[in-house]
Design a protein around this motif. Structure first.
Motif, mmCIF file in Angstrom:
data_model
loop_
_atom_site.group_PDB
_atom_site.id
_atom_site.type_symbol
_atom_site.label_atom_id
_atom_site.label_comp_id
_atom_site.label_asym_id
_atom_site.label_seq_id
_atom_site.Cartn_x
_atom_site.Cartn_y
_atom_site.Cartn_z
ATOM 1 N N VAL A 41 0.863 -1.270 -0.043
ATOM 2 C CA VAL A 41 0.328 0.007 -0.249
ATOM 3 C C VAL A 41 0.989 1.248 -0.058
ATOM 4 O O VAL A 41 1.820 1.180 0.509
ATOM 5 N N VAL A 42 0.364 2.204 -0.556
ATOM 6 C CA VAL A 42 1.026 3.425 -0.414
ATOM 7 C C VAL A 42 0.186 4.351 0.516
ATOM 8 O O VAL A 42 -0.898 4.184 0.671
ATOM 9 N N PRO A 43 0.832 5.359 1.379
ATOM 10 C CA PRO A 43 0.112 5.997 2.202
ATOM 11 C C PRO A 43 -1.192 6.710 1.599
ATOM 12 O O PRO A 43 -0.902 7.297 0.491
ATOM 13 N N LEU B 103 1.318 5.056 14.756
ATOM 14 C CA LEU B 103 0.518 6.448 14.803
ATOM 15 C C LEU B 103 -0.152 6.501 13.415
ATOM 16 O O LEU B 103 -0.939 7.097 13.392
ATOM 17 N N TYR B 104 0.372 5.771 12.414
ATOM 18 C CA TYR B 104 -0.503 6.152 11.162
ATOM 19 C C TYR B 104 -1.107 4.926 10.661
ATOM 20 O O TYR B 104 -1.666 5.087 9.371
ATOM 21 N N PHE B 105 -1.215 4.076 11.252
ATOM 22 C CA PHE B 105 -2.107 2.801 10.786
ATOM 23 C C PHE B 105 -3.353 2.971 11.394
ATOM 24 O O PHE B 105 -3.654 2.842 12.824
ATOM 25 N N ASN B 106 -4.276 3.206 10.556
ATOM 26 C CA ASN B 106 -5.882 3.426 10.803
ATOM 27 C C ASN B 106 -6.695 2.149 10.389
ATOM 28 O O ASN B 106 -6.666 1.933 9.243
ATOM 29 N N LYS B 107 -7.118 1.549 11.345
ATOM 30 C CA LYS B 107 -8.226 0.435 11.024
ATOM 31 C C LYS B 107 -9.569 0.915 10.852
ATOM 32 O O LYS B 107 -10.017 1.834 11.817
ATOM 33 N N VAL B 108 -10.191 0.961 9.736
ATOM 34 C CA VAL B 108 -11.627 1.357 9.451
ATOM 35 C C VAL B 108 -12.582 0.340 9.894
ATOM 36 O O VAL B 108 -13.465 0.810 10.845
ATOM 37 N N GLN B 109 -12.393 -0.850 9.651
ATOM 38 C CA GLN B 109 -13.223 -1.820 9.971
ATOM 39 C C GLN B 109 -12.054 -3.001 10.525
ATOM 40 O O GLN B 109 -11.237 -3.139 9.905
ATOM 41 N N CYS B 110 -12.665 -3.505 11.494
ATOM 42 C CA CYS B 110 -11.741 -4.668 12.189
ATOM 43 C C CYS B 110 -12.505 -5.651 12.970
ATOM 44 O O CYS B 110 -13.196 -5.179 13.746
ATOM 45 N N LEU C 95 -2.934 3.580 5.579
ATOM 46 C CA LEU C 95 -1.859 4.396 6.260
ATOM 47 C C LEU C 95 -2.068 5.903 6.017
ATOM 48 O O LEU C 95 -2.221 6.361 4.860
ATOM 49 N N ASP C 96 -1.970 6.809 7.031
ATOM 50 C CA ASP C 96 -2.189 7.997 7.113
ATOM 51 C C ASP C 96 -1.157 8.686 6.182
ATOM 52 O O ASP C 96 0.155 8.216 6.176
ATOM 53 N N PRO C 97 -1.342 9.598 5.318
ATOM 54 C CA PRO C 97 -0.287 10.103 4.143
ATOM 55 C C PRO C 97 0.781 10.701 4.964
ATOM 56 O O PRO C 97 1.923 10.689 4.435
ATOM 57 N N ASP C 98 0.510 11.067 6.332
ATOM 58 C CA ASP C 98 1.626 11.645 7.042
ATOM 59 C C ASP C 98 2.882 10.652 7.383
ATOM 60 O O ASP C 98 3.893 11.079 7.540
ATOM 61 N N TYR C 99 2.583 9.581 7.354
ATOM 62 C CA TYR C 99 3.525 8.529 7.363
ATOM 63 C C TYR C 99 4.777 8.653 6.496
ATOM 64 O O TYR C 99 5.865 8.660 6.829
ATOM 65 N N PRO D 43 10.193 11.810 9.513
ATOM 66 C CA PRO D 43 11.671 11.410 9.275
ATOM 67 C C PRO D 43 12.089 10.037 10.095
ATOM 68 O O PRO D 43 13.153 9.374 9.341
ATOM 69 N N THR D 44 11.403 9.756 10.996
ATOM 70 C CA THR D 44 11.927 8.567 11.750
ATOM 71 C C THR D 44 11.490 7.336 11.135
ATOM 72 O O THR D 44 11.897 6.067 11.606
ATOM 73 N N LEU D 45 10.479 7.448 10.233
ATOM 74 C CA LEU D 45 10.212 6.125 9.458
ATOM 75 C C LEU D 45 10.856 6.020 8.243
ATOM 76 O O LEU D 45 10.592 5.236 7.260
ATOM 77 N N LYS D 46 11.576 6.943 7.703
ATOM 78 C CA LYS D 46 12.329 7.142 6.287
ATOM 79 C C LYS D 46 13.158 5.618 6.171
ATOM 80 O O LYS D 46 13.900 5.139 7.141
ATOM 81 N N GLY D 47 12.902 5.227 5.103
ATOM 82 C CA GLY D 47 13.564 3.676 4.999
ATOM 83 C C GLY D 47 12.829 2.263 5.321
ATOM 84 O O GLY D 47 13.321 1.411 5.166
ATOM 85 N N THR D 48 11.849 2.859 6.159
ATOM 86 C CA THR D 48 10.918 1.717 6.546
ATOM 87 C C THR D 48 9.996 1.246 5.584
ATOM 88 O O THR D 48 9.116 2.068 5.206
ATOM 89 N N LYS D 49 10.394 0.167 4.932
ATOM 90 C CA LYS D 49 9.501 -0.336 4.019
ATOM 91 C C LYS D 49 8.461 -1.638 4.151
ATOM 92 O O LYS D 49 7.776 -2.384 3.258
ATOM 93 N N GLU D 50 8.640 -1.986 5.497
ATOM 94 C CA GLU D 50 7.696 -3.005 5.942
ATOM 95 C C GLU D 50 7.038 -2.726 7.365
ATOM 96 O O GLU D 50 7.848 -2.411 8.231
ATOM 97 N N ILE D 51 5.889 -3.005 7.455
ATOM 98 C CA ILE D 51 5.097 -2.854 8.664
ATOM 99 C C ILE D 51 4.510 -4.517 9.050
ATOM 100 O O ILE D 51 3.971 -4.816 7.907
ATOM 101 N N VAL D 52 4.401 -4.640 10.104
ATOM 102 C CA VAL D 52 3.954 -5.943 10.549
ATOM 103 C C VAL D 52 2.776 -5.669 11.449
ATOM 104 O O VAL D 52 2.816 -5.082 12.390
ATOM 105 N N LEU D 53 1.633 -6.490 10.886
ATOM 106 C CA LEU D 53 0.348 -6.239 11.775
ATOM 107 C C LEU D 53 0.044 -7.756 12.213
ATOM 108 O O LEU D 53 -0.006 -8.667 11.545
#
Length: 136
Positions: free
Chosen positions: A45-47, A80-87, A109-113, A117-127
């Motif tokens: 996904v893209v933010p 902080l940027y991971f938004n669950k709409v339905q879960c 993912l919130d576009p602010d992701y 700068p602290t997430l720069k280079g982070t290419k994977e999120i684990v849920l």
């Protein structure tokens, strides 16, 4: 995202931004006999882009069981940027004896992701979800 209303400004996929891989993990608490697994290993996904993923749960026992899922996001900063709409994790899930169900999680993912700068280079999120028995 107060009152379950979506901020439509946040639901515009960013252009020219590398996609983030969201990987799905499923666990059960030690007293939970359910079989629980993601139906897909990951999505890209893209933010600002919404995504839908499914988890499968099966109650292999001969009795009804109510479960409650907790979740964890790694890296923690990405939460902080991971938004669950339905879960399915928003409420208890009751499975009858032998019942199997596919449960959705609809998220973005919130576009602010992309500008954190602290997430720069982070290419994977684990849920990761863990199902526990809600009551015996």
């Amino acid at each position: 995202q107060a009152n379950g209303k979506l901020d439509q400004d946040k639901l515009k996929p960013l252009v020219g931004v590398d996609p983030i891989k969201v990987r799905f993990v499923a666990n059960t608490g030690k007293d939970m006999p359910w079989k629980f697994s993601p139906l897909q290993s990951s999505v890209q996904v893209v933010p600002g882009q919404t995504a839908l993923a499914f988890y499968s749960a099966t109650n292999p026992t001969d009795r009804d069981i109510t479960g409650l899922a907790t979740y964890n996001i790694v890296p923690a900063k990405a939460a902080l940027y991971f938004n669950k709409v339905q879960c399915f994790c928003f409420e208890e899930q009751r499975l009858g004896a032998g019942e199997q169900v596919d449960m959705p999680v609809f998220f973005f993912l919130d576009p602010d992701y992309a500008s954190d700068p602290t997430l720069k280079g982070t290419k994977e999120i684990v849920l990761s979800y863990t199902f526990f028995q809600a009551k015996r």
